[in-house]
Design a protein around this motif. Structure first.
Motif, PDB file in Angstrom:
ATOM      1  N   ALA A 162       0.921  -1.122   0.119  1.00  0.00           N
ATOM      2  CA  ALA A 162       0.015   0.166   0.046  1.00  0.00           C
ATOM      3  C   ALA A 162       0.918   1.206  -0.093  1.00  0.00           C
ATOM      4  CB  ALA A 162      -0.886  -0.017   1.301  1.00  0.00           C
ATOM      5  N   ALA A 163       1.918   1.364   0.727  1.00  0.00           N
ATOM      6  CA  ALA A 163       2.822   2.405   0.666  1.00  0.00           C
ATOM      7  C   ALA A 163       3.405   2.505  -0.456  1.00  0.00           C
ATOM      8  CB  ALA A 163       3.866   2.340   2.047  1.00  0.00           C
ATOM      9  N   LEU A 164       3.976   1.597  -0.944  1.00  0.00           N
ATOM     10  CA  LEU A 164       4.413   1.798  -2.564  1.00  0.00           C
ATOM     11  C   LEU A 164       3.475   2.326  -3.611  1.00  0.00           C
ATOM     12  CD1 LEU A 164       7.172   1.063  -3.928  1.00  0.00           C
ATOM     13  CD2 LEU A 164       6.630  -1.194  -4.110  1.00  0.00           C
ATOM     14  N   CYS A 165       2.150   1.728  -3.558  1.00  0.00           N
ATOM     15  CA  CYS A 165       1.473   2.084  -4.340  1.00  0.00           C
ATOM     16  C   CYS A 165       1.173   3.835  -4.067  1.00  0.00           C
ATOM     17  CB  CYS A 165      -0.022   1.536  -4.224  1.00  0.00           C
ATOM     18  SG  CYS A 165       0.247  -0.257  -4.765  1.00  0.00           S
ATOM     19  N   ARG A 166       1.062   4.238  -2.922  1.00  0.00           N
ATOM     20  CA  ARG A 166       0.651   5.587  -2.624  1.00  0.00           C
ATOM     21  C   ARG A 166       1.951   6.311  -3.090  1.00  0.00           C
ATOM     22  NH1 ARG A 166      -1.381   3.716   2.829  1.00  0.00           N
ATOM     23  NH2 ARG A 166      -3.632   3.574   2.554  1.00  0.00           N
ATOM     24  N   TYR A 167       3.192   5.858  -2.715  1.00  0.00           N
ATOM     25  CA  TYR A 167       4.243   6.589  -3.292  1.00  0.00           C
ATOM     26  C   TYR A 167       4.226   6.753  -4.995  1.00  0.00           C
ATOM     27  CZ  TYR A 167       9.295   7.425  -4.494  1.00  0.00           C
ATOM     28  OH  TYR A 167      10.534   8.103  -4.775  1.00  0.00           O
ATOM     29  N   ASP A 168       4.059   5.506  -5.425  1.00  0.00           N
ATOM     30  CA  ASP A 168       3.996   5.857  -6.984  1.00  0.00           C
ATOM     31  C   ASP A 168       2.981   6.669  -7.514  1.00  0.00           C
ATOM     32  OD1 ASP A 168       5.987   4.022  -7.293  1.00  0.00           O
ATOM     33  OD2 ASP A 168       4.582   2.381  -7.686  1.00  0.00           O
ATOM     34  N   GLU A 169       1.624   6.902  -6.720  1.00  0.00           N
ATOM     35  CA  GLU A 169       0.799   7.774  -7.060  1.00  0.00           C
ATOM     36  C   GLU A 169       1.322   9.331  -7.041  1.00  0.00           C
ATOM     37  OE1 GLU A 169      -2.745   6.935  -4.766  1.00  0.00           O
ATOM     38  OE2 GLU A 169      -2.956   4.937  -5.922  1.00  0.00           O
ATOM     39  N   VAL A 170       2.000   9.644  -5.677  1.00  0.00           N
ATOM     40  CA  VAL A 170       2.306  10.859  -5.650  1.00  0.00           C
ATOM     41  C   VAL A 170       3.401  11.329  -6.545  1.00  0.00           C
ATOM     42  CG1 VAL A 170       3.628  12.191  -4.006  1.00  0.00           C
ATOM     43  CG2 VAL A 170       2.015  10.808  -3.030  1.00  0.00           C
TER      44      VAL A 170
ATOM     45  N   GLU B 271       3.563  10.348  -9.616  1.00  0.00           N
ATOM     46  CA  GLU B 271       3.153  10.303 -10.805  1.00  0.00           C
ATOM     47  C   GLU B 271       2.640  11.829 -10.920  1.00  0.00           C
ATOM     48  OE1 GLU B 271      -0.741   8.586 -13.016  1.00  0.00           O
ATOM     49  OE2 GLU B 271       0.588   7.233 -12.192  1.00  0.00           O
ATOM     50  N   VAL B 272       1.856  12.291  -9.718  1.00  0.00           N
ATOM     51  CA  VAL B 272       1.516  13.663  -9.777  1.00  0.00           C
ATOM     52  C   VAL B 272       2.281  14.609  -9.855  1.00  0.00           C
ATOM     53  CG1 VAL B 272      -0.090  15.132  -8.300  1.00  0.00           C
ATOM     54  CG2 VAL B 272      -0.901  12.975  -8.487  1.00  0.00           C
ATOM     55  N   LEU B 273       3.560  14.409  -9.395  1.00  0.00           N
ATOM     56  CA  LEU B 273       4.560  15.573  -9.062  1.00  0.00           C
ATOM     57  C   LEU B 273       5.372  15.414 -10.496  1.00  0.00           C
ATOM     58  CD1 LEU B 273       5.884  14.984  -5.404  1.00  0.00           C
ATOM     59  CD2 LEU B 273       4.344  16.732  -6.509  1.00  0.00           C
ATOM     60  N   GLY B 274       5.384  14.595 -10.861  1.00  0.00           N
ATOM     61  CA  GLY B 274       6.064  14.227 -12.216  1.00  0.00           C
ATOM     62  C   GLY B 274       7.623  14.028 -12.115  1.00  0.00           C
TER      63      GLY B 274
END
Length: 90
Positions: A77-85, A87-90
């Motif tokens: 879950a932490a890894l998925c959230r990190y990837d989402e963040v 992605e948003v930050l570019g």
């Protein structure tokens, strides 16, 4: 000189890489983690201790090597959230 500093990873990035390596490779012993993440023993062991403390890692099941570590659902879950963040930050 400035370019060298930008290419270095901080401890958080090393922890993320450890989680990613364990997600893709399954349980590993610290030496294998160190080789796959391409860092030294000190950072691997320090990161493993911190990840164990947060519940992102756990000792691997008994059928694996006794010193092996595996990613937990908290780590995924932490890894998925990190990837989402990221992605948003570019």
């Amino acid at each position: 000189m400035l370019l060298e500093r930008e290419s270095r990873r901080n401890e958080s990035e090393i922890r993320v890489e450890i989680l990613r390596v364990l997600l893709t490779n399954g349980p590993l012993v610290p030496t294998r983690i160190m080789l796959k993440v391409n860092t030294n023993w000190y950072y691997v062991m320090r990161s493993i201790e911190r990840l164990l403390g947060t519940g992102a890692l756990a000792k691997a099941p008994e059928n694996a090597s006794e010193n092996a570590y595996a990613i937990t659902s908290v780590g995924v879950a932490a890894l998925c959230r990190y990837d989402e963040v990221m992605e948003v930050l570019g």
